[in-house]
Scaffold this motif. Sequence first.
Motif, PDB file in Angstrom:
ATOM      1  N   MET A 250     -18.497  40.677  67.350  1.00 27.54           N
ATOM      2  CA  MET A 250     -17.070  39.947  68.079  1.00 27.54           C
ATOM      3  C   MET A 250     -16.765  39.507  68.885  1.00 27.54           C
ATOM      4  SD  MET A 250     -13.743  39.333  66.500  1.00 27.54           S
ATOM      5  CE  MET A 250     -14.070  39.056  64.714  1.00 27.54           C
ATOM      6  N   VAL A 251     -16.952  38.249  69.677  1.00 27.66           N
ATOM      7  CA  VAL A 251     -16.824  38.638  70.909  1.00 27.66           C
ATOM      8  C   VAL A 251     -15.388  36.822  71.438  1.00 27.66           C
ATOM      9  CG1 VAL A 251     -19.008  39.195  72.508  1.00 27.66           C
ATOM     10  CG2 VAL A 251     -18.566  37.020  71.526  1.00 27.66           C
ATOM     11  N   GLN A 252     -15.292  37.263  72.793  1.00 26.28           N
ATOM     12  CA  GLN A 252     -14.140  36.388  72.838  1.00 26.28           C
ATOM     13  C   GLN A 252     -15.111  35.098  73.202  1.00 26.28           C
ATOM     14  OE1 GLN A 252     -10.576  37.636  74.459  1.00 26.28           O
ATOM     15  NE2 GLN A 252      -9.383  35.721  74.541  1.00 26.28           N
ATOM     16  N   THR A 253     -14.024  34.122  73.469  1.00 29.15           N
ATOM     17  CA  THR A 253     -15.134  32.862  73.987  1.00 29.15           C
ATOM     18  C   THR A 253     -15.307  32.640  75.160  1.00 29.15           C
ATOM     19  OG1 THR A 253     -13.413  31.612  74.020  1.00 29.15           O
ATOM     20  CG2 THR A 253     -14.556  31.104  71.730  1.00 29.15           C
ATOM     21  N   ASN A 254     -16.397  31.699  76.037  1.00 30.35           N
ATOM     22  CA  ASN A 254     -16.526  32.083  77.605  1.00 30.35           C
ATOM     23  C   ASN A 254     -16.652  33.132  77.713  1.00 30.35           C
ATOM     24  OD1 ASN A 254     -15.675  29.257  77.696  1.00 30.35           O
ATOM     25  ND2 ASN A 254     -14.168  30.225  77.995  1.00 30.35           N
ATOM     26  N   GLN A 255     -17.198  34.793  77.196  1.00 27.93           N
ATOM     27  CA  GLN A 255     -18.055  35.607  76.907  1.00 27.93           C
ATOM     28  C   GLN A 255     -19.183  35.507  76.886  1.00 27.93           C
ATOM     29  OE1 GLN A 255     -15.468  37.934  78.867  1.00 27.93           O
ATOM     30  NE2 GLN A 255     -13.988  36.510  78.588  1.00 27.93           N
TER      31      GLN A 255
ATOM     32  N   VAL B  10     -14.818  34.594  68.227  1.00 29.49           N
ATOM     33  CA  VAL B  10     -13.199  33.590  68.385  1.00 29.49           C
ATOM     34  C   VAL B  10     -12.701  33.371  69.767  1.00 29.49           C
ATOM     35  CG1 VAL B  10     -13.325  34.778  66.096  1.00 29.49           C
ATOM     36  CG2 VAL B  10     -13.054  36.238  68.970  1.00 29.49           C
ATOM     37  N   ASP B  11     -11.860  31.931  69.681  1.00 35.33           N
ATOM     38  CA  ASP B  11     -10.756  32.127  70.626  1.00 35.33           C
ATOM     39  C   ASP B  11     -10.151  33.896  70.551  1.00 35.33           C
ATOM     40  OD1 ASP B  11     -11.932  29.572  70.970  1.00 35.33           O
ATOM     41  OD2 ASP B  11     -10.545  28.800  70.103  1.00 35.33           O
ATOM     42  N   ILE B  12      -9.348  34.243  70.303  1.00 36.76           N
ATOM     43  CA  ILE B  12      -8.424  34.852  70.481  1.00 36.76           C
ATOM     44  C   ILE B  12      -8.746  36.472  69.568  1.00 36.76           C
ATOM     45  CG2 ILE B  12      -5.743  36.656  70.430  1.00 36.76           C
ATOM     46  CD1 ILE B  12      -5.467  33.195  71.183  1.00 36.76           C
ATOM     47  N   LEU B  13      -9.470  37.799  70.508  1.00 42.58           N
ATOM     48  CA  LEU B  13      -9.726  39.430  69.483  1.00 42.58           C
ATOM     49  C   LEU B  13      -8.798  39.350  68.970  1.00 42.58           C
ATOM     50  CD1 LEU B  13     -11.907  40.401  72.170  1.00 42.58           C
ATOM     51  CD2 LEU B  13     -13.175  39.668  70.308  1.00 42.58           C
ATOM     52  N   PRO B  14      -8.611  39.618  67.550  1.00 47.31           N
ATOM     53  CA  PRO B  14      -8.153  40.257  67.315  1.00 47.31           C
ATOM     54  C   PRO B  14      -7.333  42.395  67.634  1.00 47.31           C
ATOM     55  CG  PRO B  14      -9.495  40.405  65.564  1.00 47.31           C
ATOM     56  CD  PRO B  14      -9.841  39.602  66.259  1.00 47.31           C
ATOM     57  N   THR B  15      -5.818  42.299  67.305  1.00 46.81           N
ATOM     58  CA  THR B  15      -5.371  43.593  67.352  1.00 46.81           C
ATOM     59  C   THR B  15      -5.357  44.372  66.206  1.00 46.81           C
ATOM     60  OG1 THR B  15      -2.919  41.964  67.577  1.00 46.81           O
ATOM     61  CG2 THR B  15      -4.745  42.183  69.676  1.00 46.81           C
TER      62      THR B  15
END
Length: 198
Positions: free
Chosen positions: A22-27, A126-131
Motif C-alpha cells: 500500500m502506497v500513498q498517491t504521488n509516491q 490511497v490518498d492517506i495511509l492509515p495509521t
Amino acid sequence: TRPRLWSLHGSSVLQQTPAYIMVQTNQMVMLSCRVISSSTTRIYWLRQRKPPSSNNHHEFLAFWDSSKGTMHSEGVEQEKIAVFRDGSSFYLNLTRVTLEDSGVYFCMVIGSPSLTFGTGTQLSVVDILPTTAQPTKKSTPKKTVCRLPSPAIRKGPLCSPITLSLLVAGILVLLVSLGVAIHLYCQQRRARLRFMKQ
C-alpha cells in the motif's frame, strides 16, 4: 493453418514480491519478479485493475528485452513506467502513482505453447495511509491505604544520671534549708522564753 492456442497457468518459476503493498498517491513503488530456473530473456508486465473498474482484464504495460531494454505498450505513460533487470530479478518501477493504478500486477513469460504468470502483487494506492491505533492502556486506580499513626516509643532510660543527680541535690538543698529554718526557729523560741522568765 490452425491458429495457435495459448494455455495460461501460474508457476513457481516466477516469484513476485511483495504479495501486497500500500502506497500513498504521488509516491514511487517498485515490484519485483524473480525468475527461477529459466533462461528467458523477455519479461512482460501486466495489470488487472481493481474492481469495479470496467477494465478488469489483463492490461499489458511494458516488457523488458535483453537487447532492446524497456518496451512500452501503446497508451502507457513512458515517463511513469520503467522496467529493468538485475541478475535473475526483473523490476517494474512506477512513479507518481494515482488511485487508478490500484490493482494486481503480474509478470509473465511467453513460452511455447504456454503463458506463465507470476504469483502477482496487489497494489493499493490511497490518498492517506492509515495509521495504526495504539492500544489504550487502562489505568487502574491506586488503592488508598489508610495507616493509623503508630504510638511513639521512647527508647533509652527514662532518667539520665545527670537528671538523677540534680534531683538528689535539689532534695538535699531543701532538707538543709528546712533544717536551718527549724534550728533558727528553735533558737528564737528559747530566746523569747528566757526573756519572759526575767
